[in-house]
Design an enzyme around this catalytic site. Sequence first.
Site, short mmCIF file in Angstrom:
data_model
loop_
_atom_site.label_atom_id
_atom_site.label_comp_id
_atom_site.label_asym_id
_atom_site.label_seq_id
_atom_site.Cartn_x
_atom_site.Cartn_y
_atom_site.Cartn_z
N ASP A 173 22.92 28.79 51.09
CA ASP A 173 24.26 29.09 51.60
C ASP A 173 25.31 28.11 51.05
O ASP A 173 26.43 28.51 50.75
CB ASP A 173 24.22 29.00 53.14
CG ASP A 173 25.55 29.37 53.78
OD1 ASP A 173 26.20 30.30 53.29
OD2 ASP A 173 25.92 28.73 54.79
N LYS A 181 24.92 21.72 59.05
CA LYS A 181 25.65 22.19 60.23
C LYS A 181 25.46 21.21 61.38
O LYS A 181 24.49 20.44 61.40
CB LYS A 181 25.09 23.54 60.69
CG LYS A 181 25.09 24.62 59.62
CD LYS A 181 26.47 25.17 59.39
CE LYS A 181 26.45 26.33 58.41
NZ LYS A 181 27.63 26.42 57.58
N LYS A 224 29.03 35.90 47.64
CA LYS A 224 27.85 35.07 47.64
C LYS A 224 27.01 35.41 48.88
O LYS A 224 27.55 36.03 49.80
CB LYS A 224 28.24 33.59 47.64
CG LYS A 224 29.43 33.27 48.50
CD LYS A 224 29.34 32.34 49.65
CE LYS A 224 28.05 32.11 50.31
NZ LYS A 224 28.20 31.53 51.68
N GLU A 257 29.40 19.63 57.93
CA GLU A 257 30.18 20.55 58.77
C GLU A 257 29.90 20.25 60.23
O GLU A 257 28.76 19.98 60.61
CB GLU A 257 29.80 22.00 58.49
CG GLU A 257 30.18 22.48 57.12
CD GLU A 257 29.91 23.96 56.96
OE1 GLU A 257 30.84 24.75 57.16
OE2 GLU A 257 28.77 24.32 56.66
N HIS A 274 28.07 26.45 46.64
CA HIS A 274 29.30 25.67 46.55
C HIS A 274 29.13 24.31 45.87
O HIS A 274 29.89 23.95 44.99
CB HIS A 274 29.88 25.44 47.96
CG HIS A 274 30.15 26.69 48.72
ND1 HIS A 274 30.84 27.76 48.18
CD2 HIS A 274 29.85 27.06 50.00
CE1 HIS A 274 30.95 28.71 49.09
NE2 HIS A 274 30.35 28.32 50.20
N ASP A 325 33.29 32.20 44.71
CA ASP A 325 32.84 31.02 45.44
C ASP A 325 34.13 30.39 45.98
O ASP A 325 34.88 29.76 45.22
CB ASP A 325 32.14 30.06 44.48
CG ASP A 325 31.69 28.79 45.17
OD1 ASP A 325 32.24 28.46 46.24
OD2 ASP A 325 30.80 28.11 44.63
N HIS A 326 34.40 30.57 47.26
CA HIS A 326 35.74 30.22 47.74
C HIS A 326 36.04 28.72 47.63
O HIS A 326 37.19 28.32 47.62
CB HIS A 326 35.99 30.74 49.16
CG HIS A 326 35.33 29.94 50.24
ND1 HIS A 326 34.02 30.06 50.56
CD2 HIS A 326 35.81 28.98 51.07
CE1 HIS A 326 33.72 29.23 51.55
NE2 HIS A 326 34.78 28.55 51.87
C1 BG6 Z 1 30.56 29.67 53.60
C2 BG6 Z 1 29.23 29.48 54.26
O1 BG6 Z 1 30.40 30.13 52.29
O2 BG6 Z 1 31.26 28.43 53.57
C3 BG6 Z 1 29.40 28.91 55.66
O3 BG6 Z 1 28.55 30.73 54.35
C4 BG6 Z 1 30.24 27.65 55.60
O4 BG6 Z 1 28.13 28.64 56.23
C5 BG6 Z 1 31.53 27.90 54.85
O5 BG6 Z 1 30.51 27.25 56.94
C6 BG6 Z 1 32.32 26.61 54.66
O6 BG6 Z 1 33.56 26.91 54.10
P1 BG6 Z 1 34.85 26.04 54.42
O7 BG6 Z 1 35.88 26.54 53.50
O8 BG6 Z 1 35.15 26.27 55.87
O9 BG6 Z 1 34.45 24.62 54.16
#
Ligand code: BG6
Length: 517
Positions: free
Chosen positions: A276, A367, A189, A257, A281, A218-219
């Site tokens: 992002d 953020k 992504k 975050e 997500h 998309d993790h």
């Molecule tokens: C990423 C974004 O895909 O996901 C980052 O590019 C974000 O900006 C991150 O901080 C958040 O992932 P996780 O798994 O730490 O919540």
Amino acid sequence: MSGPAHTQEEHQAAGQAAGGKEGGSANETTADQPENRSASGLQVPEDHVIVLFGATGDLAKRKLLPGLFHLAKAGLMPTRYRIVGTAPSQAALSDDEFRKHAREAVAEFGSSKPEGEDWHRFEDTLSFGAEDPDDPTPLLAAVRNAEQAIGGSPRRLFHLAVPPKAFPSVIEVLGKTGLAENGRVIVEKPFGTDLASAQALNATIHSVFDESRVFRIDHFLGKESVDNILALRFANGFLEPVWNRDHISHVQIDVPEKLSIEGRAQFFEGTGTFRDMIVTHLFQLLGFVAMEPPTSLTAKALRDEKTKVFETMRPLDPEHVVRGQYEGYRDEPGVDPQSDTETFVALRVELDNWRWAGVPFYLRSGKSLAEGRHVVTLGFREPALRMFPIGARHFAGERRNNELLIDFADPGRVGIRFLVKEPGPAMRLDEAEMVFDYADSFNSMYALEGYERLILDAMLGDQSLFTRADGIERLWAASAPLLEHPRPVETYSPGSWGPESIDRLIEPYHWSLPDHR
Ligand code: BG6
């Protein structure tokens, strides 16, 4: 869809159901490669050569190399596999340098130390081949050597951990050299920046890989969250009957975050939180929360239902979007002092379908906020008749109705907030919470981190948790009004929950975070 925490029987059933192709046929194990299982009974992929584009980059260092080692330690890598790292010639490494790079990455970011027999076996699978669009010879040689070392015809998996602008040239190389044959591709992504760019990218990918071999990653969907939502909704008889507009007044998907942009100014300036986090997500989570019950857990059934949700999404109204920027963002190195890039978004999404008509979905991410959390909240309607005296909290405008909270920060928890009577002669109500915490209840020995789970699924050919071309294009189409007419950013203090106007956005409801008990 398969899951690392399943029992052998469940996993077998899931594996058969999921299948590599969208049609949901059994996984594609070749005749000379009978289906393998790990010591714990989980399905192990067929033999593979994994080619890691961007092998010297940040994602490979933080997630992919440590994740592949963890999969190996967990016995979930194929019986025979090789990992070929690649990067443009100017960043090329020798095999030994790549192994050293991987060792350092695992030492810094991995869940277990790079040592002992497990590490040496893993290290032996690593090699490097430079990738230059004008001279793919070193990469081709590295892949051929890896294949010969394995023997037979291993499956190829290409992971494109490179900036989006590099996707087309890598895809072209894979097509031109014939490497794409017998291969699947994982695409990172953000997938496009608007509808036109996503369509163009899909066209480029489809010129080489048909959709059944494309894994848009998309993790978030590899976290336990999605499985938890599906299990909670569809394995329990008591929730699905109330999972609709008759009982639910609004839904929140909240991913604040604590971290700032952490030196990623170049990426962030051109991307912003909407692209992002929201398109990537949070919209995907919304798809799973709002979907109709799928007819089965096959990739096709799940992705059909998710895409239907996206099809009913109303075009985003910029009036229902708060774009924020934390104070001090413009002073970050590499950030334009006049930047209008948002580091925060809260928005209201509406779905035009029978289940959700009139139920607002509020999404928030940003953020430098007060906490790092991942929470889905369903707010329930008040009972039809209000018989109980209104308590002090209600006067303060704070009282909330029943809420179901799904906190999907690994390992996750599920909570229900409801009202109980305070002991004593007076009929006074107070809020109570029942919580189920995964950490207290299960042994997490099979728990995989988001990327690990998804790389495993890609090797197994299971597309359930990957985004489909039509789904992502539809999301960009619904986002067009906001992308074309963004409202100016509002500033917020680092450590807060965002600009003040977010409370007006969600009225008459309240954000379920911060936790109010
Ligand atoms: C990423 C974004 O895909 O996901 C980052 O590019 C974000 O900006 C991150 O901080 C958040 O992932 P996780 O798994 O730490 O919540």
